[in-house]
Design a protein around this motif. Sequence first.
Motif, short mmCIF file in Angstrom:
data_model
loop_
_atom_site.label_atom_id
_atom_site.label_comp_id
_atom_site.label_asym_id
_atom_site.label_seq_id
_atom_site.Cartn_x
_atom_site.Cartn_y
_atom_site.Cartn_z
N PRO A 37 11.54 10.22 13.50
CA PRO A 37 11.67 10.80 12.15
C PRO A 37 11.46 12.31 12.12
O PRO A 37 12.10 13.01 11.33
CB PRO A 37 10.60 10.07 11.33
CG PRO A 37 9.74 9.34 12.30
CD PRO A 37 10.51 9.15 13.55
N HIS A 39 12.56 14.36 14.08
CA HIS A 39 13.81 15.00 14.51
C HIS A 39 15.02 14.53 13.71
O HIS A 39 16.13 14.98 13.94
CB HIS A 39 14.05 14.74 16.00
CG HIS A 39 13.04 15.40 16.88
ND1 HIS A 39 13.20 16.67 17.39
CD2 HIS A 39 11.83 14.98 17.33
CE1 HIS A 39 12.15 17.00 18.11
NE2 HIS A 39 11.30 15.99 18.08
N GLY A 40 14.80 13.54 12.83
CA GLY A 40 15.90 13.04 11.99
C GLY A 40 16.93 12.24 12.75
O GLY A 40 18.12 12.24 12.39
N VAL A 41 16.48 11.56 13.82
CA VAL A 41 17.41 10.75 14.61
C VAL A 41 16.75 9.46 15.10
O VAL A 41 15.52 9.36 15.18
CB VAL A 41 17.91 11.52 15.86
CG1 VAL A 41 18.79 12.70 15.47
CG2 VAL A 41 16.74 11.97 16.72
N THR A 42 17.61 8.47 15.38
CA THR A 42 17.20 7.31 16.18
C THR A 42 17.88 7.50 17.54
O THR A 42 19.08 7.85 17.57
CB THR A 42 17.65 6.01 15.52
OG1 THR A 42 17.06 5.92 14.21
CG2 THR A 42 17.23 4.80 16.36
N LEU A 56 22.52 9.30 20.05
CA LEU A 56 21.81 9.79 18.86
C LEU A 56 22.50 9.27 17.60
O LEU A 56 23.72 9.37 17.47
CB LEU A 56 21.92 11.32 18.78
CG LEU A 56 21.22 12.21 19.76
CD1 LEU A 56 21.68 13.65 19.54
CD2 LEU A 56 19.72 12.11 19.60
N HIS A 57 21.69 8.78 16.65
CA HIS A 57 22.26 8.38 15.36
C HIS A 57 21.38 8.97 14.26
O HIS A 57 20.15 9.04 14.43
CB HIS A 57 22.27 6.85 15.24
CG HIS A 57 22.97 6.35 14.01
ND1 HIS A 57 24.33 6.46 13.81
CD2 HIS A 57 22.47 5.73 12.90
CE1 HIS A 57 24.65 5.94 12.63
NE2 HIS A 57 23.55 5.51 12.05
N PRO A 58 21.97 9.42 13.13
CA PRO A 58 21.16 10.05 12.09
C PRO A 58 20.08 9.11 11.56
O PRO A 58 20.30 7.90 11.42
CB PRO A 58 22.18 10.38 10.98
CG PRO A 58 23.50 10.43 11.67
CD PRO A 58 23.42 9.43 12.78
N LEU A 59 18.91 9.69 11.22
CA LEU A 59 17.81 8.94 10.62
C LEU A 59 17.29 9.75 9.43
O LEU A 59 16.92 10.92 9.60
CB LEU A 59 16.67 8.74 11.63
CG LEU A 59 15.40 8.05 11.12
CD1 LEU A 59 15.68 6.60 10.71
CD2 LEU A 59 14.30 8.09 12.18
N ASN A 62 17.88 14.21 5.91
CA ASN A 62 18.23 15.56 6.38
C ASN A 62 18.45 15.61 7.89
O ASN A 62 18.00 16.55 8.55
CB ASN A 62 17.11 16.55 5.98
CG ASN A 62 16.89 16.54 4.48
OD1 ASN A 62 17.85 16.64 3.70
ND2 ASN A 62 15.64 16.33 4.05
N SER A 63 19.14 14.60 8.39
CA SER A 63 19.35 14.61 9.84
C SER A 63 20.16 15.82 10.29
O SER A 63 21.21 16.11 9.71
CB SER A 63 20.08 13.34 10.28
OG SER A 63 20.39 13.42 11.66
N ALA A 66 23.86 14.94 11.06
CA ALA A 66 24.79 14.39 10.05
C ALA A 66 26.03 15.27 9.92
O ALA A 66 27.16 14.77 9.92
CB ALA A 66 24.06 14.25 8.71
#
Length: 134
Positions: A37, A39-42, A56-59, A62-63, A66
């Motif tokens: 969280p 870093h705004g990614v999974t 990397l996928h957005p989390l 404010n990823s 994105a």
Amino acid sequence: MIGRLNHVAIAVPDLDAAVAQYRDMLGGKVSEPQAQPDHGVTVVFVELPNTKIELLHPLGENSPIAAFLERNASGGIHHICYEVDDIYAARDKLKAGGARVLGDGEPKIGAHDKPVLFLHPKDFCGSLVELEQA
Ligand SMILES: CC[C@H](C(=O)O)C(=O)SCCNC(=O)CCNC(=O)[C@H](O)C(C)(C)COP(=O)(O)OP(=O)(O)OC[C@H]1O[C@@H](n2cnc3c(N)ncnc32)[C@H](O)[C@@H]1OP(=O)(O)O
Ligand SMILES: [Co+2]
């Protein structure tokens, strides 16, 4: 200054599909997803004999990736991560040389529980560079 290639990161619009491609189609050894969280990614890591692939996928809202996926709907290579012996010395040398260190310039703890920094892509051949403390 830069050492081992720690990973090559690929931003993906569908993490489950990307995991299946790397595990089932390419026969890769794939980790479980890790929510990052801060870093705004999974992220998922594919272990290779000589380096890793980071999927990397957005989390969250404010990823930072994105906008990248809006520009690249199928996904794509997002950054390359090099290891450095001393991330603070590397940062200071790069800043003195005019390179832009992203964020507030202070290393954050990355996916390997090591300090990481990012350098602006426009300063490095159009490629987003991540540095990770070895
Ligand atoms: C858990 C941590 C994990 C780890 O390994 O430890 C990670 O790796 S976390 C990874 C996600 N975090 C980050 O990416 C942080 C650093 N990134 C950023 O600060 C932004 O993504 C930024 C500034 C690189 C790009 O921001 P934005 O998408 O809003 O685009 P801009 O309009 O500011 O872009 C300016 C210019 O750069 C080009 N661009 C953007 N992203 C990339 C990229 N990944 N590779 C190459 N070029 C990129 C963009 O197209 C613009 O170019 P222009 O010619 O001006 O249109
Ligand atoms: Co990375």
